[in-house]
Enzyme design. Structure first.
Site, mmCIF file in Angstrom:
data_model
loop_
_atom_site.group_PDB
_atom_site.id
_atom_site.type_symbol
_atom_site.label_atom_id
_atom_site.label_comp_id
_atom_site.label_asym_id
_atom_site.label_seq_id
_atom_site.Cartn_x
_atom_site.Cartn_y
_atom_site.Cartn_z
ATOM 1 N N ASP A 38 5.892 -0.889 -5.894
ATOM 2 C CA ASP A 38 5.500 -0.065 -4.738
ATOM 3 C C ASP A 38 6.212 1.278 -4.863
ATOM 4 O O ASP A 38 6.886 1.549 -5.876
ATOM 5 C CB ASP A 38 5.834 -0.776 -3.407
ATOM 6 C CG ASP A 38 4.798 -0.458 -2.338
ATOM 7 O OD1 ASP A 38 4.629 0.743 -2.037
ATOM 8 O OD2 ASP A 38 4.150 -1.380 -1.831
ATOM 9 N N HIS B 287 0.485 3.719 -3.516
ATOM 10 C CA HIS B 287 1.783 3.015 -3.531
ATOM 11 C C HIS B 287 2.465 3.099 -4.907
ATOM 12 O O HIS B 287 3.136 2.165 -5.327
ATOM 13 C CB HIS B 287 1.581 1.538 -3.158
ATOM 14 C CG HIS B 287 1.304 1.330 -1.695
ATOM 15 N ND1 HIS B 287 2.295 1.245 -0.765
ATOM 16 C CD2 HIS B 287 0.138 1.205 -1.016
ATOM 17 C CE1 HIS B 287 1.748 1.070 0.449
ATOM 18 N NE2 HIS B 287 0.445 1.048 0.311
ATOM 19 N N GLU C 2 -4.359 1.383 0.953
ATOM 20 C CA GLU C 2 -3.733 2.593 1.495
ATOM 21 C C GLU C 2 -3.561 3.708 0.458
ATOM 22 O O GLU C 2 -2.506 4.318 0.365
ATOM 23 C CB GLU C 2 -2.369 2.232 2.104
ATOM 24 C CG GLU C 2 -2.495 1.300 3.288
ATOM 25 C CD GLU C 2 -1.158 0.885 3.868
ATOM 26 O OE1 GLU C 2 -1.080 0.768 5.097
ATOM 27 O OE2 GLU C 2 -0.200 0.659 3.105
#
Ligand code: ACM
Length: 636
Positions: free
Chosen positions: A204, A278, A354
């Site tokens: 991440d 990410h 995202e």
């Protein structure tokens, strides 16, 4: 004489009473019935096994787990002959499969002479052991030797098997790093509640945690960041001279060791490499992964995304891989080659969630890609990327799974979908014939606050135990073959250590376990709460932390049309009383008891609350500034 008779009747009643109490098993088994009598485990008890070496290993694990508290070194014999008939725990793999038990089901029969455990597969024997351990007195899970001549178990007959085959827990080891031993401990605890899948979120923005030998900077650079403590997500940006001392990663040898440890406990591991968003840690290691040159560091918990609400957001730094560069796919090919070789599980998770599009929108390379590939918007650009990744993963002999954003712009042909923004994405994917795992943030996000915001480390959302318990992964009318199961997700932005990790997991992970294992019609909130309380006592023995938030008051502030603050209080658990004060002192059960909506006195500055069951405090002292309640009420 009369006295003796009464004493005898009382004793008999208390024995019947004791015998009639069903043990508190989580998740609730398919069928559970009492038998007469007790089995007494003592130092002479034998464990015998008829079946494969794996069955023997399961039996040996039981003997090992019984040892610290009992002190007994119980012998485990292979080649169960049925000649020894008493003081025996007999493990048996069915010679011809009992179709009602499937691959993970079991039967467990506790009689005064022996305990009989049967299953079609070793996994079933293993789950029988988990149930059996929950039937023992709670001290069995502790590390302290309890000197007694025998351990009594109630006569019982259990038949059990799971509702869903995929019973997962996701563990984010990127935002905060957890050692190999901590991951093993995590596995030890999840199997007690019959979870069988660890979704390992390995990469991440805040750290790359898996050694990729052909890309050494991913861990020499990407695994390290500036150490910050406090309210993660709102730290000041690290400066160049701050040392990057926080982090860590797993070598490939570590990963193999954890995979073996998990497999010995019938747990599969799903690795996740989260792309194209990410990706700050990967980009900090290999800056050429962005479309335009960018100075990206491994995030240390500073703000780098702008959340606009309604699911809209922009990135403040270029933390996404470039979909328009061939070198991106060459990089991913290297990563997935090594990941696929390490993990035996048939699926690889590629994230997909995202990914902000604002940097792609500005990129001339992305514009050229869109023209060349006739992609009409950013969703289609993302879909192009996901489909390329799918090809890479399929070429390694694995199936691809991603978060539900991979539906946007067109789903890759064979992708499985993990539905997190509620169940909507998963429900759509099932209709399109894709496999689905449900892990909705509405019920299964264990990073969310589980009690009142005044009591919990701040997280942007809340999820109470009861709502976790309401989780049902099967949408109405969905093809049950495509809904493989569900999982709970533990993101670790605000989780700095193992004790807090445990606090966030339990008891909500009990609730999700029951949603995934037990028949829907067997679920019962009241019974679940009672069993949860008994498991709290087990956790006390085992020194595992859990959250007592279910005992705290639920506070609902509202404003009248005239702007007057009103406060409604309730509790998740029945039978508790809430006592309150507005005078800054600490309430106890001699204070006013909540019976109806409260109106705080005009100049009160603080409300304090405490919950009791009868004479016993059960909840925590809650201290909430009236100004906070005003703000909360105004927001709604
Ligand atoms: C997610 O929670 N971003 C999958």
């Amino acid at each position: 004489m009369k006295k003796i008779t009464i004493a005898f009747v009382l004793l008999a009643c208390s024995m019947i009473g004791a015998a009639q109490t069903l043990p508190a098993i989580i998740p609730q088994p398919v069928s559970l019935g009492l038998r007469t009598g007790n089995f007494e485990l003592n130092a002479q008890t034998r464990i015998e096994v008829s079946g494969s070496p794996e069955a023997l290993r399961v039996a040996e694990m039981l003997a090992t787990q019984l040892r610290p508290a009992t002190g007994y070194a119980l012998p485990v014999g292979n080649g169960f002959t049925k000649t020894v008939k008493s003081n025996l725990i007999a493990f048996e793999l069915n010679k011809s499969a009992d179709i009602t038990l499937g691959n993970e089901g079991y039967s467990l029969d506790i009689q005064p002479s022996s305990i009989s455990i049967k299953a079609n597969k070793p996994a079933g024997l293993f789950y029988a052991v988990q149930t059996l351990l929950q039937i023992f007195p709670k001290e069995i899970g502790g590390k302290t030797l309890i000197k007694k001549t025998y351990w009594s178990l109630p006569g019982l007959s259990v038949t059990d098997q799971p509702r869903f085959a995929w019973r997962g827990l996701m563990f984010d080891v990127s935002r905060h790093f957890f050692t190999k031993q901590e991951v093993k401990d995590f596995i030890d605890n999840m199997v007690k509640y019959k979870y069988n899948l660890l979704h390992w979120h390995l990469t991440d923005d805040q750290g790359w945690r898996i050694e990729i030998k052909s890309l050494p900077k991913l861990t020499s650079v990407g695994a390290w960041r500036v150490d910050k403590t406090g309210n993660f997500g709102s730290f000041s940006a690290p400066t160049e001279d701050e040392p990057k001392t926080y982090g860590g990663f797993y070598t490939q040898e570590d990963i193999k060791e954890v995979i073996k440890y998990a497999a010995d406990r019938f747990v599969d591991i799903l690795p996740e490499v989260d792309v194209p968003g990410h990706s700050s840690a990967a980009i900090a290691s290999y800056p050429e992964l962005t479309c335009d040159p960018a100075n990206v560091r491994v995030s240390s918990g500073e703000k780098f995304m702008q959340w606009h609400g309604g699911g809209k957001f922009d990135a403040l730094v270029e933390n996404m891989l470039c979909p328009a560069k061939e070198t991106t796919y060459e990089f991913l090919d290297k990563v997935f080659t090594e990941v696929a070789a390490l993990f035996p599980f048939p699926y690889i998770h590629m994230g997909g969630d995202e990914c902000a599009k604002n940097f792609w929108e500005k990129s001339s390379a992305v514009k050229e890609l869109m023209e060349r590939e006739k992609l009409k918007d950013m969703h289609e650009v993302q879909s192009y990327f996901v489909k390329r990744v799918e090809k890479i993963i399929l070429a390694k002999g694995k199936k691809m799974i991603g978060w539900d954003e991979i539906l946007e712009g067109g789903l890759a042909p064979s992708a499985a979908v993990m539905s997190w923004r509620g169940m909507k994405g998963g429900t759509e994917a099932v209709k399109m014939g894709h496999e689905v795992i449900m892990s909705p943030n509405t019920n299964a996000y264990l990073d969310f606050m589980q009690g009142d915001a005044s009591m919990e480390p701040p997280v942007y959302n809340s999820l109470r135990l009861k709502t976790s318990y309401e989780f049902d992964p099967m949408p109405e009318g969905a093809d049950p073959k495509l809904v493989k199961g569900g999982q709970a997700n533990l993101w670790t932005e605000q989780i700095y250590n193992t004790r807090h990790m445990q606090y966030m997991l339990w008891p909500r992970a009990f609730a999700v376990a029951e949603s995934l294992w037990s028949p829907k019609e067997k679920k019962n909130w009241k019974s679940f709460v009672e069993r949860t309380e008994q498991h709290f006592a087990r956790f006390d023995e085992a020194e595992i932390k859990y959250s007592p938030a279910m005992y705290d008051a639920i506070v609902k502030p509202t404003l009248t049309e005239a702007g007057q603050l009103k406060i409604d209080l309730s509790t998740e658990v029945d039978g508790l009383n809430i006592y309150y004060s507005f005078d800054n002192s600490f309430p106890d059960r001699y204070y006013p008891k909540y019976t109806q909506t409260l109106t705080p006195p005009k100049d009160a500055s603080t409300m304090k609350l405490i919950t009791y069951r009868g004479k016993n405090v059960v909840g925590r002292m809650m201290v909430i500034p009236i100004a906070d309640l005003q703000k909360r009420a105004a927001k709604k």
